[in-house]
Motif scaffolding. Sequence first.
Motif, PDB file in Angstrom:
ATOM      1  N   ARG A  63       4.188 -12.693   3.895  1.00  0.00           N
ATOM      2  CA  ARG A  63       4.770 -13.236   2.669  1.00  0.00           C
ATOM      3  C   ARG A  63       3.864 -14.327   2.097  1.00  0.00           C
ATOM      4  NH1 ARG A  63       8.123 -11.117  -0.422  1.00  0.00           N
ATOM      5  NH2 ARG A  63      10.152 -11.268   0.595  1.00  0.00           N
ATOM      6  N   GLY A  64       3.496 -14.203   0.820  1.00  0.00           N
ATOM      7  CA  GLY A  64       2.706 -15.237   0.169  1.00  0.00           C
ATOM      8  C   GLY A  64       3.519 -15.883  -0.937  1.00  0.00           C
ATOM      9  N   ARG A  65       2.951 -16.855  -1.635  1.00  0.00           N
ATOM     10  CA  ARG A  65       3.729 -17.532  -2.669  1.00  0.00           C
ATOM     11  C   ARG A  65       3.998 -16.597  -3.847  1.00  0.00           C
ATOM     12  NH1 ARG A  65       1.647 -23.311  -4.440  1.00  0.00           N
ATOM     13  NH2 ARG A  65      -0.031 -21.913  -5.011  1.00  0.00           N
ATOM     14  N   GLU A  66       2.938 -15.977  -4.376  1.00  0.00           N
ATOM     15  CA  GLU A  66       3.124 -14.998  -5.453  1.00  0.00           C
ATOM     16  C   GLU A  66       2.814 -13.588  -4.973  1.00  0.00           C
ATOM     17  OE1 GLU A  66       1.170 -15.820  -9.151  1.00  0.00           O
ATOM     18  OE2 GLU A  66       1.807 -17.931  -9.054  1.00  0.00           O
ATOM     19  N   LEU A  67       1.698 -13.466  -4.270  1.00  0.00           N
ATOM     20  CA  LEU A  67       1.281 -12.158  -3.765  1.00  0.00           C
ATOM     21  C   LEU A  67       1.472 -12.116  -2.260  1.00  0.00           C
ATOM     22  CD1 LEU A  67      -2.124 -11.684  -5.636  1.00  0.00           C
ATOM     23  CD2 LEU A  67       0.012 -10.479  -6.086  1.00  0.00           C
ATOM     24  N   ASP A  68       1.973 -10.980  -1.774  1.00  0.00           N
ATOM     25  CA  ASP A  68       2.049 -10.774  -0.336  1.00  0.00           C
ATOM     26  C   ASP A  68       0.759 -10.085   0.116  1.00  0.00           C
ATOM     27  OD1 ASP A  68       4.620 -11.824  -0.493  1.00  0.00           O
ATOM     28  OD2 ASP A  68       5.468  -9.868  -0.961  1.00  0.00           O
ATOM     29  N   THR A  69       0.575  -9.955   1.406  1.00  0.00           N
ATOM     30  CA  THR A  69      -0.610  -9.275   1.919  1.00  0.00           C
ATOM     31  C   THR A  69      -0.187  -8.196   2.898  1.00  0.00           C
ATOM     32  OG1 THR A  69      -1.902 -11.308   1.707  1.00  0.00           O
ATOM     33  CG2 THR A  69      -2.814  -9.583   3.123  1.00  0.00           C
ATOM     34  N   ILE A  70      -0.702  -6.979   2.660  1.00  0.00           N
ATOM     35  CA  ILE A  70      -0.344  -5.867   3.548  1.00  0.00           C
ATOM     36  C   ILE A  70      -1.081  -6.027   4.871  1.00  0.00           C
ATOM     37  CG2 ILE A  70      -0.435  -3.364   3.872  1.00  0.00           C
ATOM     38  CD1 ILE A  70      -0.458  -3.120   0.797  1.00  0.00           C
ATOM     39  N   ASN A  71      -0.304  -6.035   5.937  1.00  0.00           N
ATOM     40  CA  ASN A  71      -0.899  -6.161   7.257  1.00  0.00           C
ATOM     41  C   ASN A  71      -1.042  -4.785   7.916  1.00  0.00           C
ATOM     42  OD1 ASN A  71      -0.668  -6.513  10.255  1.00  0.00           O
ATOM     43  ND2 ASN A  71      -1.005  -8.630   9.638  1.00  0.00           N
ATOM     44  N   GLN A  72       0.049  -4.009   7.872  1.00  0.00           N
ATOM     45  CA  GLN A  72       0.016  -2.642   8.410  1.00  0.00           C
ATOM     46  C   GLN A  72       0.732  -1.724   7.441  1.00  0.00           C
ATOM     47  OE1 GLN A  72       1.906  -2.458  12.232  1.00  0.00           O
ATOM     48  NE2 GLN A  72       0.597  -4.067  13.060  1.00  0.00           N
ATOM     49  N   VAL A  73       0.255  -0.500   7.341  1.00  0.00           N
ATOM     50  CA  VAL A  73       0.941   0.454   6.470  1.00  0.00           C
ATOM     51  C   VAL A  73       0.830   1.857   7.060  1.00  0.00           C
ATOM     52  CG1 VAL A  73      -1.094   0.675   4.979  1.00  0.00           C
ATOM     53  CG2 VAL A  73       1.139   1.308   4.088  1.00  0.00           C
ATOM     54  N   GLU A  74       1.955   2.579   7.053  1.00  0.00           N
ATOM     55  CA  GLU A  74       1.969   3.965   7.523  1.00  0.00           C
ATOM     56  C   GLU A  74       2.505   4.850   6.421  1.00  0.00           C
ATOM     57  OE1 GLU A  74       3.801   5.023  11.299  1.00  0.00           O
ATOM     58  OE2 GLU A  74       3.414   2.941  11.889  1.00  0.00           O
ATOM     59  N   LEU A  75       1.846   5.990   6.212  1.00  0.00           N
ATOM     60  CA  LEU A  75       2.271   6.924   5.177  1.00  0.00           C
ATOM     61  C   LEU A  75       3.463   7.739   5.675  1.00  0.00           C
ATOM     62  CD1 LEU A  75       1.461   7.988   2.338  1.00  0.00           C
ATOM     63  CD2 LEU A  75       0.109   9.722   3.509  1.00  0.00           C
ATOM     64  N   LEU A  76       4.554   7.721   4.913  1.00  0.00           N
ATOM     65  CA  LEU A  76       5.724   8.533   5.260  1.00  0.00           C
ATOM     66  C   LEU A  76       5.710   9.855   4.486  1.00  0.00           C
ATOM     67  CD1 LEU A  76       8.465   5.745   5.252  1.00  0.00           C
ATOM     68  CD2 LEU A  76       7.271   6.693   7.233  1.00  0.00           C
ATOM     69  N   GLU A  77       5.437   9.779   3.181  1.00  0.00           N
ATOM     70  CA  GLU A  77       5.368  10.976   2.331  1.00  0.00           C
ATOM     71  C   GLU A  77       4.288  10.745   1.279  1.00  0.00           C
ATOM     72  OE1 GLU A  77       9.594  12.536   1.108  1.00  0.00           O
ATOM     73  OE2 GLU A  77       9.807  10.462   1.743  1.00  0.00           O
ATOM     74  N   SER A  78       3.442  11.757   1.064  1.00  0.00           N
ATOM     75  CA  SER A  78       2.401  11.585   0.029  1.00  0.00           C
ATOM     76  C   SER A  78       2.723  12.363  -1.246  1.00  0.00           C
ATOM     77  CB  SER A  78       1.050  12.035   0.569  1.00  0.00           C
ATOM     78  OG  SER A  78       1.074  13.432   0.806  1.00  0.00           O
ATOM     79  N   PHE A  79       3.755  13.252  -1.200  1.00  0.00           N
ATOM     80  CA  PHE A  79       4.138  14.085  -2.349  1.00  0.00           C
ATOM     81  C   PHE A  79       2.959  14.918  -2.851  1.00  0.00           C
ATOM     82  CE2 PHE A  79       7.101  10.401  -2.493  1.00  0.00           C
ATOM     83  CZ  PHE A  79       8.250  11.105  -2.175  1.00  0.00           C
ATOM     84  N   ARG A  80       2.413  15.690  -1.920  1.00  0.00           N
ATOM     85  CA  ARG A  80       1.203  16.460  -2.200  1.00  0.00           C
ATOM     86  C   ARG A  80       1.390  17.468  -3.339  1.00  0.00           C
ATOM     87  NH1 ARG A  80      -1.002  18.726   3.141  1.00  0.00           N
ATOM     88  NH2 ARG A  80      -0.668  16.548   3.671  1.00  0.00           N
ATOM     89  N   ALA A  81       2.573  18.099  -3.416  1.00  0.00           N
ATOM     90  CA  ALA A  81       2.794  19.109  -4.466  1.00  0.00           C
ATOM     91  C   ALA A  81       2.762  18.465  -5.851  1.00  0.00           C
ATOM     92  CB  ALA A  81       4.125  19.830  -4.237  1.00  0.00           C
ATOM     93  N   ILE A  82       3.270  17.238  -5.954  1.00  0.00           N
ATOM     94  CA  ILE A  82       3.230  16.526  -7.243  1.00  0.00           C
ATOM     95  C   ILE A  82       1.779  16.213  -7.604  1.00  0.00           C
ATOM     96  CG2 ILE A  82       3.850  14.410  -8.469  1.00  0.00           C
ATOM     97  CD1 ILE A  82       6.405  14.259  -6.816  1.00  0.00           C
ATOM     98  N   ARG A  83       1.032  15.690  -6.632  1.00  0.00           N
ATOM     99  CA  ARG A  83      -0.354  15.273  -6.894  1.00  0.00           C
ATOM    100  C   ARG A  83      -1.255  16.418  -7.320  1.00  0.00           C
ATOM    101  NH1 ARG A  83      -1.158  10.089  -4.931  1.00  0.00           N
ATOM    102  NH2 ARG A  83       0.363   9.460  -3.358  1.00  0.00           N
TER     103      ARG A  83
END
Length: 240
Positions: A63-83
């Motif tokens: 958590r930051g004052r205005e911007l947060d910072t991503i520490n870890q991220v995992e992809l759950l769905e990429s919606f490949r058919a839409i892309r």
Amino acid sequence: MAHFDDEGIALRAIRLGETDRIVTFLTKENGKVRAVAKGVRRPKNRIGSRVEPLSHVSMMCWRGRELDTINQVELLESFRAIRSDLDRMSPALTMLEMVDQVALERSESPELFAMLLGALRALDNRYSPTILGAFCFKLLGLEGVGPIADRCAACESEGPLVAFDSAIGGLLCQSCRRGLAVSPEVVSYLQILGTGGLARLLEEPASPTATAFEHLGLAAMEYHLGRRLRSAHSGLGLSH
Ligand SMILES: [Zn+2]
């Protein structure tokens, strides 16, 4: 520093410096979140593809004052058919743009999150113009300005209803008519939606009625936002 875990859908991303991006997410528990994704524009960065707009992820942020910072991220769905289909990418980007406009930062909005996720899953499954149209009217409902569809929005008569006016916020009868003319089929789409028939509406195939319903939803949404939706007029598919 405080951190939080959440699920999010990436709405948009802008460059920050040489190698970073600021990604705007709609999250399940923290509303709209703007977070720095560090190093994602470096070649071979593994996180970059996970935070592209549309991606549904689970993440841990500082958590930051205005911007947060991503520490870890995992992809759950990429919606490949839409892309991989411009006919679906255009309505999907339009939905992301609308949500970015209405969502409040750091303010919980589980209904909005569920609605966006449901609409993207429907679109990933199958293209129909009723998806974007229904999303516009459902979103207006969530904003407290859902369309009046069961009677004339001006005189309350049962109709027949022949027009739709965004300023009044609903359908109008022959004597009160103003705004846009609508067909009896589009009137019935609005009434199906207004009586809990979303699933039935999403089964409707592409047709001139479905397209007219989509255009009406976009017009009502643009009236509510007070601006044009860039993605809806970008030439990716939809034309007015
Ligand atoms: Zn009337």
